[in-house]
Design an enzyme around this catalytic site. Structure first.
Site, short mmCIF file in Angstrom:
data_model
loop_
_atom_site.label_atom_id
_atom_site.label_comp_id
_atom_site.label_asym_id
_atom_site.label_seq_id
_atom_site.Cartn_x
_atom_site.Cartn_y
_atom_site.Cartn_z
N HIS A 1 0.86 -1.18 0.00
CA HIS A 1 0.00 0.00 0.00
C HIS A 1 0.90 1.23 0.00
O HIS A 1 0.70 2.16 0.78
CB HIS A 1 -0.90 0.02 1.24
CG HIS A 1 -1.84 -1.14 1.34
ND1 HIS A 1 -2.72 -1.28 2.37
CD2 HIS A 1 -2.04 -2.21 0.52
CE1 HIS A 1 -3.43 -2.41 2.21
NE2 HIS A 1 -3.02 -3.00 1.08
N TYR B 1 18.71 -6.18 -21.10
CA TYR B 1 19.49 -5.64 -19.99
C TYR B 1 20.03 -6.76 -19.13
O TYR B 1 19.45 -7.82 -19.01
CB TYR B 1 18.55 -4.74 -19.18
CG TYR B 1 19.16 -4.08 -17.98
CD1 TYR B 1 20.07 -3.04 -18.12
CD2 TYR B 1 18.80 -4.48 -16.71
CE1 TYR B 1 20.60 -2.42 -17.00
CE2 TYR B 1 19.32 -3.87 -15.59
CZ TYR B 1 20.23 -2.84 -15.75
OH TYR B 1 20.74 -2.24 -14.64
ZN LIG Z 1 -3.58 -4.88 0.43
#
Ligand SMILES: [Zn+2]
Length: 224
Positions: free
Chosen positions: A100, A215
């Site tokens: 989050h 890469y």
């Molecule tokens: Zn979550």
């Protein structure tokens, strides 16, 4: 694919990889939010539910089958286990980071994708789309994330009104993708606050995608 390692050795490596990656997840996400998993064959190791990040050791990491059956570990797996398992069943990734983190979650709250404003967006395979809102911990959230990433061709998506999920080849790769999305989301939103961000042209973005494809170290050729 043959794998000469024993199940116990693979499970031990997965648990160690999770415990090793946890501090980086903890640095990105508030409190006990977020979770991290890694897969090898039909085994998935995932952060335990409700345990403070600083207390997570390899021995406290639950290992499940791809069907969600407990294989090792006394602690309950993350409440987002259905999302992790649903992604593993559909997408070719070896690890998943869910956070989050504040800037990606700001886009999640706005319901806005992360456009190609920086070449690092190419690390996740393209502009980062937003999966429609579904309640946390549900199979529906897994389905929303999978179908959003499949249709966009990305290994990451923003979860509307929730946060960010990023896949990778292994734990480090998944975390690096999450960090790339989060840091670019921060730059994008800061740029939007003071002006009009300039997006890379499609040709510039495709060039960055091609550079990411080539890469790193050359692929080792294991064929005789
Ligand atoms: Zn979550």
């Amino acid at each position: 694919m043959t794998d000469s390692k024993s199940d116990e050795a693979r499970e031990g490596e997965l648990r160690t990889a999770i415990a090793t990656g946890v501090p980086e997840i903890a640095a990105m996400t508030p409190g006990r939010t977020g979770n991290l998993s890694a897969r090898s064959g039909d085994r998935v190791a995932i952060t335990p539910s409700g345990v403070p990040y600083e207390e997570i050791q390899p021995g406290s990491v639950p290992v499940l089958s791809l069907d969600g059956e407990s294989v090792i570990g006394d602690l309950a797996p993350s409440s987002e286990t259905p999302m992790h398992l649903g992604i593993y069943r559909s997408l070719d990734v070896g690890a998943i980071a869910h956070v989050h983190s504040p800037w990606a979650t700001t886009l999640a709250v706005l319901g806005e994708e992360l456009p190609p404003v920086h070449y690092m967006v190419a690390a996740a395979g393209g502009p980062i789309p937003v999966a429609p809102y579904e309640p946390f911990g549900t199979v529906e959230l897994a389905e929303a994330a999978v179908s959003t990433m499949e249709s966009a061709g990305t290994t990451a998506c923003i979860l509307a009104n929730h946060g960010l999920v990023a896949g990778g080849e292994d734990v480090q790769d998944a975390i690096e993708t999450a960090v790339a999305v989060e840091s670019t989301a921060q730059v994008y939103l800061q740029a939007k606050a003071v002006g009009d961000p300039v997006e890379l042209t499609p040709a510039q973005f495709e060039g960055a995608m091609a550079q990411f494809d080539s890469y790193g170290q050359p692929e080792r050729n294991d064929a005789d």
